[in-house]
Design an enzyme around this catalytic site. Structure first.
Site, PDB file in Angstrom:
ATOM      1  N   ASN A  11       0.814  -1.216   0.000  1.00 42.04           N
ATOM      2  CA  ASN A  11       0.000   0.000   0.000  1.00 42.04           C
ATOM      3  C   ASN A  11       0.851   1.272   0.000  1.00 42.04           C
ATOM      4  O   ASN A  11       0.374   2.339  -0.398  1.00 42.04           O
ATOM      5  CB  ASN A  11      -0.954   0.009   1.199  1.00 42.04           C
ATOM      6  CG  ASN A  11      -0.233   0.076   2.528  1.00 42.04           C
ATOM      7  OD1 ASN A  11       0.748  -0.630   2.745  1.00 42.04           O
ATOM      8  ND2 ASN A  11      -0.713   0.907   3.430  1.00 42.04           N
ATOM      9  N   HIS A  12       2.109   1.189   0.406  1.00 45.33           N
ATOM     10  CA  HIS A  12       2.966   2.373   0.393  1.00 45.33           C
ATOM     11  C   HIS A  12       3.596   2.628  -0.967  1.00 45.33           C
ATOM     12  O   HIS A  12       4.222   3.671  -1.171  1.00 45.33           O
ATOM     13  CB  HIS A  12       4.065   2.243   1.452  1.00 45.33           C
ATOM     14  CG  HIS A  12       3.569   2.463   2.845  1.00 45.33           C
ATOM     15  ND1 HIS A  12       4.409   2.703   3.909  1.00 45.33           N
ATOM     16  CD2 HIS A  12       2.313   2.495   3.344  1.00 45.33           C
ATOM     17  CE1 HIS A  12       3.692   2.863   5.008  1.00 45.33           C
ATOM     18  NE2 HIS A  12       2.415   2.730   4.686  1.00 45.33           N
ATOM     19  N   HIS A  63      -0.397  -8.094  -0.252  1.00 44.71           N
ATOM     20  CA  HIS A  63      -0.017  -7.226   0.858  1.00 44.71           C
ATOM     21  C   HIS A  63      -1.145  -7.082   1.875  1.00 44.71           C
ATOM     22  O   HIS A  63      -0.950  -7.275   3.073  1.00 44.71           O
ATOM     23  CB  HIS A  63       0.375  -5.844   0.345  1.00 44.71           C
ATOM     24  CG  HIS A  63       0.786  -4.911   1.448  1.00 44.71           C
ATOM     25  ND1 HIS A  63       1.995  -5.023   2.096  1.00 44.71           N
ATOM     26  CD2 HIS A  63       0.137  -3.868   2.038  1.00 44.71           C
ATOM     27  CE1 HIS A  63       2.083  -4.091   3.033  1.00 44.71           C
ATOM     28  NE2 HIS A  63       0.970  -3.375   3.023  1.00 44.71           N
TER      29      HIS A  63
END
Length: 279
Positions: A11-12, A63
């Site tokens: 997500n980053h 993730h």
């Protein structure tokens, strides 16, 4: 050592998160005049990363985790052209997505949207497990889903899988949750169902690196080895954090944020002009 390394998107790996958490500033600082070019190349790489993988036909890895499917509401006529596709269905009509839908999802987005027709990337990158049954919006994060043990069982059974391995929740996130175990040893088994297991794996020890407090979680990191022939029996390895040299962060962590839950996700979608959904 492995012969090949496969990277999945987290997500980053987005334009917004790399800006908020200091990656953009670090690249611009270290690469000088070439910094903007290098940063754009990194964003292009992030866009191209796979969202998920299937290992040996038995292990689903991503993730965040699971994702919603497209709800098709047929009209009174049975002709396909009269069917209505609902992209943002009501909570009580959320359904699990399929691997076929995942394969068709458009992953080349800088910032995964939390509304509209392309929700699978945001679900896979931002969703979390829960001990409550069913699917529901992840209101704490403002994007993605929460899914219960029944959804884990349904997904494993439907696609003949044995394991779901995901990450996304470190000790800071788990410290705020009473329904799931903490991340002290770097992994947790969140759902143990008839068809297999859901595992959360976190490989960063002593996370997060920068905090607005001297208190540390002192968590261990962990990794999993999956051995042939079936690759569906995880072997866990936890490890401690090494001594860390004192370095300054590339963002003002005291004034910005300490966790993903505090992100202003409206800013993640350029020119959205709308408020985040609350349900």
């Amino acid at each position: 050592m492995p012969n090949r390394v496969y990277l999945l998107r987290g997500n980053h790996e987005s334009k917004y998160c790399t800006s908020v958490y200091g990656f953009e500033k670090e690249v611009l600082t270290k690469y000088g005049e070439s910094g903007k070019h290098v940063y754009r190349k990194c964003l292009g790489c992030f866009e191209g990363l796979p969202l998920a993988s299937i290992i040996a036909g038995k292990v689903y890895t991503a993730h965040g985790g699971l994702f919603r499917g497209t709800v098709v509401t047929p009209s009174k006529r049975s002709k396909k052209k009269n069917r209505k596709v609902v992209h943002n269905p009501a909570v009580n009509s959320l359904i699990l997505g399929s691997l076929e839908e995942l394969a068709k999802a458009r992953r080349s987005v800088l910032d995964p949207p939390w509304e509209g027709p392309n929700l699978i990337p945001g679900d896979i990158l931002w969703s979390d497990p829960s001990m409550s049954p069913g699917l529901s919006p992840n209101t704490e994060r403002g994007i993605g889903l929460l899914w219960g043990p029944d959804c884990t069982e349904e997904f494993l059974k439907k696609f003949n899988l044995k394991l779901i391995i995901r990450s996304h929740e470190g000790p800071d996130a788990r410290d705020k949750r009473s329904d799931l175990e903490g991340m002290d040893v770097g992994y947790t088994i969140d759902h143990l169902v008839e068809s297999g297991k859901l595992i959360t794996l976190f490989s960063a020890p002593d996370y997060p690196q920068f905090q607005a407090t001297e208190e540390r979680f002192r968590n261990k990191g962990a990794y999993i080895i999956l051995e042939p022939p079936h690759f569906d029996t995880p072997i866990f390895h936890s490890f401690c954090y090494p001594p860390r040299p004192k370095v300054n962060p590339y963002y003002d962590f005291e004034d910005v944020i300490d966790s993903d839950e505090e992100l202003d996700l409206v800013s993640m979608v350029p020119d959205s002009g709308v408020q985040l959904p609350t349900a």
